[in-house]
Design a protein around this motif. Structure first.
Motif, PDB file in Angstrom:
ATOM      1  N   ARG A  48       0.795  -1.229   0.000  1.00 12.46           N
ATOM      2  CA  ARG A  48       0.000   0.000   0.000  1.00 12.46           C
ATOM      3  C   ARG A  48       0.825   1.275   0.000  1.00 12.46           C
ATOM      4  O   ARG A  48       0.281   2.364   0.140  1.00 12.46           O
ATOM      5  CB  ARG A  48      -0.939   0.007   1.223  1.00 12.46           C
ATOM      6  CG  ARG A  48      -1.975  -1.106   1.168  1.00 12.46           C
ATOM      7  CD  ARG A  48      -2.824  -1.117   2.400  1.00 12.46           C
ATOM      8  NE  ARG A  48      -2.043  -1.439   3.586  1.00 12.46           N
ATOM      9  CZ  ARG A  48      -2.491  -1.352   4.841  1.00 12.46           C
ATOM     10  NH1 ARG A  48      -3.706  -0.939   5.062  1.00 12.46           N
ATOM     11  NH2 ARG A  48      -1.718  -1.670   5.850  1.00 12.46           N
ATOM     12  N   GLY A  49       2.141   1.144  -0.104  1.00 12.50           N
ATOM     13  CA  GLY A  49       2.976   2.353  -0.044  1.00 12.50           C
ATOM     14  C   GLY A  49       3.342   2.876  -1.420  1.00 12.50           C
ATOM     15  O   GLY A  49       2.769   2.481  -2.434  1.00 12.50           O
ATOM     16  N   GLU A  50       4.340   3.770  -1.438  1.00 10.75           N
ATOM     17  CA  GLU A  50       4.815   4.342  -2.699  1.00 10.75           C
ATOM     18  C   GLU A  50       5.889   3.444  -3.303  1.00 10.75           C
ATOM     19  O   GLU A  50       6.562   2.710  -2.586  1.00 10.75           O
ATOM     20  CB  GLU A  50       5.429   5.726  -2.448  1.00 10.75           C
ATOM     21  CG  GLU A  50       4.412   6.784  -2.146  1.00 10.75           C
ATOM     22  CD  GLU A  50       5.076   8.113  -1.792  1.00 10.75           C
ATOM     23  OE1 GLU A  50       6.211   8.372  -2.221  1.00 10.75           O
ATOM     24  OE2 GLU A  50       4.427   8.886  -1.057  1.00 10.75           O
ATOM     25  N   GLY A  51       6.070   3.554  -4.599  1.00 10.71           N
ATOM     26  CA  GLY A  51       7.136   2.794  -5.247  1.00 10.71           C
ATOM     27  C   GLY A  51       6.740   2.324  -6.627  1.00 10.71           C
ATOM     28  O   GLY A  51       5.785   2.827  -7.218  1.00 10.71           O
ATOM     29  N   MET A  52       7.502   1.365  -7.126  1.00  8.22           N
ATOM     30  CA  MET A  52       7.223   0.768  -8.439  1.00  8.22           C
ATOM     31  C   MET A  52       7.377  -0.739  -8.322  1.00  8.22           C
ATOM     32  O   MET A  52       8.203  -1.224  -7.545  1.00  8.22           O
ATOM     33  CB  MET A  52       8.234   1.257  -9.483  1.00  8.22           C
ATOM     34  CG  MET A  52       8.142   2.720  -9.815  1.00  8.22           C
ATOM     35  SD  MET A  52       9.335   3.099 -11.145  1.00  8.22           S
ATOM     36  CE  MET A  52       9.209   4.895 -11.147  1.00  8.22           C
ATOM     37  N   LEU A  53       6.595  -1.451  -9.119  1.00 11.89           N
ATOM     38  CA  LEU A  53       6.740  -2.903  -9.210  1.00 11.89           C
ATOM     39  C   LEU A  53       7.463  -3.217 -10.520  1.00 11.89           C
ATOM     40  O   LEU A  53       7.002  -2.798 -11.592  1.00 11.89           O
ATOM     41  CB  LEU A  53       5.348  -3.556  -9.184  1.00 11.89           C
ATOM     42  CG  LEU A  53       5.242  -5.005  -9.658  1.00 11.89           C
ATOM     43  CD1 LEU A  53       6.072  -5.949  -8.807  1.00 11.89           C
ATOM     44  CD2 LEU A  53       3.772  -5.456  -9.643  1.00 11.89           C
ATOM     45  N   PHE A  54       8.562  -3.910 -10.427  1.00 14.43           N
ATOM     46  CA  PHE A  54       9.305  -4.317 -11.621  1.00 14.43           C
ATOM     47  C   PHE A  54       9.173  -5.825 -11.735  1.00 14.43           C
ATOM     48  O   PHE A  54       9.664  -6.568 -10.885  1.00 14.43           O
ATOM     49  CB  PHE A  54      10.777  -3.890 -11.490  1.00 14.43           C
ATOM     50  CG  PHE A  54      11.605  -4.282 -12.666  1.00 14.43           C
ATOM     51  CD1 PHE A  54      11.239  -3.907 -13.956  1.00 14.43           C
ATOM     52  CD2 PHE A  54      12.767  -5.013 -12.497  1.00 14.43           C
ATOM     53  CE1 PHE A  54      12.014  -4.277 -15.055  1.00 14.43           C
ATOM     54  CE2 PHE A  54      13.541  -5.388 -13.593  1.00 14.43           C
ATOM     55  CZ  PHE A  54      13.161  -5.018 -14.862  1.00 14.43           C
ATOM     56  N   TYR A  55       8.471  -6.239 -12.779  1.00 18.05           N
ATOM     57  CA  TYR A  55       8.129  -7.657 -12.941  1.00 18.05           C
ATOM     58  C   TYR A  55       8.822  -8.228 -14.171  1.00 18.05           C
ATOM     59  O   TYR A  55       8.713  -7.654 -15.265  1.00 18.05           O
ATOM     60  CB  TYR A  55       6.599  -7.779 -13.091  1.00 18.05           C
ATOM     61  CG  TYR A  55       6.154  -9.174 -13.416  1.00 18.05           C
ATOM     62  CD1 TYR A  55       5.983 -10.120 -12.419  1.00 18.05           C
ATOM     63  CD2 TYR A  55       5.939  -9.560 -14.743  1.00 18.05           C
ATOM     64  CE1 TYR A  55       5.605 -11.421 -12.722  1.00 18.05           C
ATOM     65  CE2 TYR A  55       5.562 -10.856 -15.060  1.00 18.05           C
ATOM     66  CZ  TYR A  55       5.407 -11.773 -14.040  1.00 18.05           C
ATOM     67  OH  TYR A  55       5.053 -13.058 -14.348  1.00 18.05           O
ATOM     68  N   THR A  56       9.535  -9.332 -13.993  1.00 21.47           N
ATOM     69  CA  THR A  56      10.115 -10.035 -15.150  1.00 21.47           C
ATOM     70  C   THR A  56       9.642 -11.480 -15.076  1.00 21.47           C
ATOM     71  O   THR A  56       9.002 -11.879 -14.104  1.00 21.47           O
ATOM     72  CB  THR A  56      11.665 -10.017 -15.124  1.00 21.47           C
ATOM     73  OG1 THR A  56      12.108 -10.968 -14.133  1.00 21.47           O
ATOM     74  CG2 THR A  56      12.216  -8.640 -14.784  1.00 21.47           C
ATOM     75  N   ALA A  57       9.972 -12.255 -16.080  1.00 18.24           N
ATOM     76  CA  ALA A  57       9.538 -13.665 -16.078  1.00 18.24           C
ATOM     77  C   ALA A  57      10.146 -14.413 -14.893  1.00 18.24           C
ATOM     78  O   ALA A  57       9.620 -15.421 -14.450  1.00 18.24           O
ATOM     79  CB  ALA A  57       9.937 -14.332 -17.382  1.00 18.24           C
ATOM     80  N   TYR A  58      11.257 -13.887 -14.359  1.00 17.59           N
ATOM     81  CA  TYR A  58      11.977 -14.630 -13.321  1.00 17.59           C
ATOM     82  C   TYR A  58      11.971 -13.968 -11.945  1.00 17.59           C
ATOM     83  O   TYR A  58      12.236 -14.612 -10.942  1.00 17.59           O
ATOM     84  CB  TYR A  58      13.439 -14.852 -13.765  1.00 17.59           C
ATOM     85  CG  TYR A  58      13.517 -15.418 -15.158  1.00 17.59           C
ATOM     86  CD1 TYR A  58      13.205 -16.754 -15.400  1.00 17.59           C
ATOM     87  CD2 TYR A  58      13.852 -14.596 -16.238  1.00 17.59           C
ATOM     88  CE1 TYR A  58      13.235 -17.268 -16.678  1.00 17.59           C
ATOM     89  CE2 TYR A  58      13.885 -15.116 -17.536  1.00 17.59           C
ATOM     90  CZ  TYR A  58      13.573 -16.443 -17.746  1.00 17.59           C
ATOM     91  OH  TYR A  58      13.599 -16.951 -19.006  1.00 17.59           O
TER      92      TYR A  58
END
Ligand code: GLY
Ligand code: MN
Ligand code: MN
Length: 352
Positions: free
Chosen positions: A33-43
C-alpha cells in the motif's frame, strides 16, 4: 491477485518485463500500500521504494524482493537490476510523470519502452466476491451516514457543516478514509456537479445535493442524494422526478451483454425528451474499486460490454445554472442475470 494474470499480459505483449507505476495497480497485484514501483520479469518480482517503506514492503508482500532506491533514484536502480536478456519493457504511460519517464530513458538506453495504456487497469475491472463485500461494506457506511445526516439537516446549518458531519460519521463508523472530497451543495450552488462546500446556510426552498464516499479495506463507496428543504417549487419536484426516472429506467436495463453506452443513452434520452438535454453534461456513471473513478464507464463513448462482477455508479443529473441541480447516484454490481444495488438509501424525494 494471481500473478499468472500479469504473466499472461507479459507473454501476450511479447515483453521481457513490466514496470507498474500506478499505485492502485501495484496494490491490487502485490497487496503493498505504499509508494514505489513494481518491476516484474519472467523470473523476478521486485518492489522498488525508499527507506520510508522498506519495512512495510516486507510485511505486506511476501514473494517480492524489496529494493531500496537509496539516493540514486529509479532509473539507476533499474539499470543495475536489468540483465542483458531484458530488451522490451512495458510501462504504464498513463501513470508516470514526464520527469520520471525521462529519467528512466536516460538510464536505460538499450531498452525499448512499450506503452501499456490501460492494459494493467483492465485486471481490476471484474471484482471478485471479497472485493464486492468490501465495496458493499463501504457503501453501507455511506447509507448509514445518509440516515444520520437527515436528522441533522435544517435551515441555518452550512454546507461545510454538512460535509464535515458526513465525513466525521463515516470515519467514526469504520471508514479508513474518504474516496473523494465530499460535496454538499445547496440552492444555486447545487447546479455545479462538483461544487465545493461553502459557508452558505441551507434555506427553506433549497435542494441540497450530497455526494460522498468512504474507503473500507481500500475499496471506495460513492453515493449521491438530493434532499429538499421546506417547500419546493413544482419545477423542482418535476426535475427531481425526471432524474429519478432516468436513473431507475437505465438501471433496469443493466445486465451482462449490454454495452455501457446503451445504458448511458437510456438515461440521457429520458432527460433530453423532458427538455433538459443540455443540462446533463457528464457521463451516467463510472466503475468503482480501489480508486473512485475506474473503467468501464456509462458514457456515450464507452462500448465495453457489461460482465458480471463489474461495479459501476448510475448517477444522472440535471443542472440549471442560477437555479438548482439534482443528482441521484447509486452503486450497482452487474450479476449473471441483471444487477444488484449496493446502495440502500431512499430515493423518493425526501423533504425535511
Ligand atoms: N463525486 C464523485 C462522483 O460521484 O463521481
Ligand atoms: Mn459520487
Ligand atoms: Mn460517482
Amino acid at each position: 491477485m494471481d500473478i499468472q494474470r500479469l504473466e499472461n499480459i507479459r507473454k501476450a505483449k511479447e515483453l521481457d518485463a513490466i514496470l507498474i507505476t500506478d499505485q492502485y495497480n501495484m496494490r491490487y497485484i502485490t497487496g503493498y500500500r505504499g509508494e514505489g514501483m513494481l518491476f516484474y520479469t519472467a523470473y523476478n518480482k521486485y518492489i522498488l521504494t525508499d527507506s520510508r517503506y522498506t519495512e512495510q514492503v516486507e510485511k505486506e508482500c511476501e514473494g517480492y524482493e524489496c529494493v531500496d532506491i537509496e539516493s540514486v533514484g529509479y532509473g539507476k536502480t533499474l539499470s543495475k537490476l536489468i540483465s542483458r536478456d531484458i530488451r522490451k519493457l512495458g510501462f504504464e504511460n498513463n501513470s508516470i510523470s514526464y520527469k520520471v519517464y525521462a529519467g528512466l530513458k536516460n538510464c536505460l538506453t538499450d531498452i525499448s519502452f512499450m506503452e501499456l495504456d490501460e492494459e494493467i487497469d483492465k485486471l481490476r475491472m471484474i471484482k471478485d466476491d471479497e472485493e464486492i463485500e468490501n465495496l458493499r461494506t463501504a457503501e453501507g457506511i455511506g447509507d448509514a451516514a445518509f440516515s444520520h445526516i437527515l436528522k441533522y439537516l435544517k435551515p441555518g446549518i452550512s454546507e461545510k457543516d454538512i460535509a464535515l458531519e458526513l465525513e466525521y460519521f463515516m470515519k467514526k463508523n469504520g471508514a479508513e478514509g474518504l474516496s473523494f472530497d465530499t460535496i454538499a451543495a445547496s440552492g444555486k450552488n447545487s447546479s455545479m456537479p462538483h461544487a465545493i462546500p461553502t459557508d452558505k446556510m441551507i434555506e427553506n426552498g433549497d435542494f441540497i445535493t450530497m455526494d460522498f464516499g468512504c474507503i473500507y479495506q481500500g475499496y471506495c463507496s460513492d453515493m449521491t442524494r438530493t434532499v429538499g428543504i421546506g417547500k419546493l417549487s413544482g419545477m423542482q419536484e418535476s426535475v427531481y422526478d425526471i432524474v429519478l426516472k432516468a436513473q431507475l429506467t437505465a438501471m433496469e436495463a443493466i445486465k451482462p451483454g449490454m454495452m455501457c453506452n446503451e445504458i448511458d443513452k437510456i438515461a440521457r434520452n429520458i432527460i433530453r425528451d423532458a427538455g433538459y438535454g443540455n443540462c446533463f453534461g457528464h457521463g451516467l456513471g463510472h466503475s468503482v474499486g480501489l480508486f473512485i473513478h475506474e473503467n468501464p464507464r456509462f458514457s456515450p463513448k464507452c462500448n465495453t460490454v457489461l460482465e458480471p462482477g463489474m461495479v459501476i455508479t448510475v448517477e444522472p443529473g440535471i443542472y440549471l445554472p442560477g437555479q438548482f441541480g439534482v443528482r441521484i447516484e447509486d452503486l450497482i454490481v452487474v450479476t449473471e442475470s441483471g444487477y444488484m444495488n449496493l446502495t440502500a438509501s431512499e430515493k423518493n424525494l425526501i423533504i425535511v
